[in-house]
Enzyme design. Structure first.
Site, PDB file in Angstrom:
ATOM      1  N   HIS A  57     -29.961  43.830  73.911  1.00 33.97           N
ATOM      2  CA  HIS A  57     -29.486  44.077  72.548  1.00 33.97           C
ATOM      3  C   HIS A  57     -28.986  42.765  71.919  1.00 33.97           C
ATOM      4  O   HIS A  57     -29.262  42.477  70.746  1.00 33.97           O
ATOM      5  CB  HIS A  57     -28.316  45.072  72.561  1.00 33.97           C
ATOM      6  N   GLN A  81     -33.076  62.599  68.541  1.00 26.03           N
ATOM      7  CA  GLN A  81     -34.195  62.024  69.298  1.00 26.03           C
ATOM      8  C   GLN A  81     -34.147  62.412  70.772  1.00 26.03           C
ATOM      9  O   GLN A  81     -34.965  61.950  71.562  1.00 26.03           O
ATOM     10  CB  GLN A  81     -34.241  60.507  69.130  1.00 26.03           C
ATOM     11  N   LYS A 169     -39.322  46.288  74.343  1.00 22.01           N
ATOM     12  CA  LYS A 169     -39.236  47.256  75.434  1.00 22.01           C
ATOM     13  C   LYS A 169     -39.650  48.647  74.950  1.00 22.01           C
ATOM     14  O   LYS A 169     -40.238  49.421  75.677  1.00 22.01           O
ATOM     15  CB  LYS A 169     -37.829  47.312  76.025  1.00 22.01           C
TER      16      LYS A 169
END
Ligand code: AMP
Length: 303
Positions: A57, A81, A169
């Protein structure tokens, strides 16, 4: 020293968290802040996250920092999600740690809205990208990308960033966001940061925290399988089936690894390719014990 002093001051004043970075806890506060920044002609960079930050991050924060005047990191574990039976309830979180890391990375603002603020009672609008979302992770996680597309669209509307930075990623997620940004004419420039890895190659992920000692070792099979594919490609192999077979045999050697998918797809369409010529995404999702991990590499086009 500074951090400790700030935390003790907060504890003394009854605060539960360290207010190290300006923290905006409501949609209204964030919108006010963004409007002010835009009126001051500041370039805003957004790094959307679900918190429990790691170097991956922070590498995205650095990309935003280099391009913008104001860097906003959102910390929001987005319930829409997550599917039924997924890890929403256990998803790791540590606000004080995230705040300290953001402070050290010169983040200007943390946006941490409540679920009720993002999805108030009566909420009924969702954003659905239909092509790229239907494959790879979209097969085993129905509704996942609808949740991602919805929250990212909301974050773009709230924060009004000039740029938004995402990690390779989650390459499929990036492709879905590229598609929705183009389809909905959202005025934001997207930036893709490379996958940040542990020294031994494991892709950093907040979910790595679920892995036990032995599982952490086994989790390296994702990276090893991708390295195998990359090495074969580097040596001239272009038949997707050959790369797949070699990757499968890497995974088979690790009994705790249960592959969910292993795909070699065109980077633009995310549809399988037989012969590798253009930009190609080699992506896999593997369960190590109860933990689902994903990783990928992007093979560049032939000259
Ligand atoms: P998450 O908090 O896992 O939802 O991730 C937030 C953002 O960080 C997404 O754009 C991810 O693709 C990105 N990200 C997660 N892990 C990594 C990593 N190891 N390297 C680079 N970016 C990452």
């Amino acid at each position: 020293m500074m951090i400790q002093a700030q935390q003790s001051a907060n504890a003394a004043s009854g605060g539960l968290e360290s207010a190290l970075v300006k923290t905006l806890r409501t949609v209204c506060e964030m919108q006010r802040e963004s409007v002010a920044a835009r009126h001051a002609h500041k370039r805003i960079g957004l790094v959307p996250t679900m918190g429990f930050l790691h170097e991956g991050h922070l590498s995205l924060v650095r990309l935003a920092r280099a391009r913008c005047d104001v860097v906003v990191v959102s910390l929001f574990v987005n319930p829409t999600q997550f599917g039924v039976g997924e890890d929403l309830a256990e998803y790791p979180c540590d606000f004080d740690r995230d705040s300290a890391l953001c402070q050290a990375a010169h983040v200007d603002a943390l946006f941490c809205p409540g679920v009720g603020d993002m999805y108030p009672g009566g909420y009924s609008t969702y954003v659905e990208e239909r092509e790229l979302s239907a494959v790879l992770c979209g097969v085993s996680r129905p509704g996942h990308f609808r949740g991602v597309a919805t929250v990212v669209t909301k974050l773009f509307n709230i924060v009004q960033p000039d740029i938004a930075v995402f990690g390779q990623k989650d390459a499929q997620q990036y492709r879905v966001i590229q598609q929705l940004t183009a389809d909905l004419n959202l005025p934001v420039e997207l930036v893709l940061g490379p996958t940040f890895r542990e020294a031994d190659g494991l892709a950093m992920s907040s979910r790595n925290r679920y892995l036990s000692g032995g599982e952490r070792e086994d989790a390296l099979c994702l990276y090893h399988a991708l390295q195998t594919a990359q090495a074969m490609w580097g040596a001239g192999a272009r038949r997707a089936a050959d790369l797949r077979t070699a990757m499968e045999s890497v995974l088979e050697k690790v009994p705790s690894a249960q592959p969910e998918y292993l795909e070699i797809v065109d980077y633009a369409t995310l549809r399988p390719v037989c012969h590798i010529t253009g930009p190609t995404l080699v992506a896999l999702a593997v369960r190590i014990g109860r933990t689902r991990l994903i990783d990928n590499v992007i093979l560049p086009p032939d000259e």
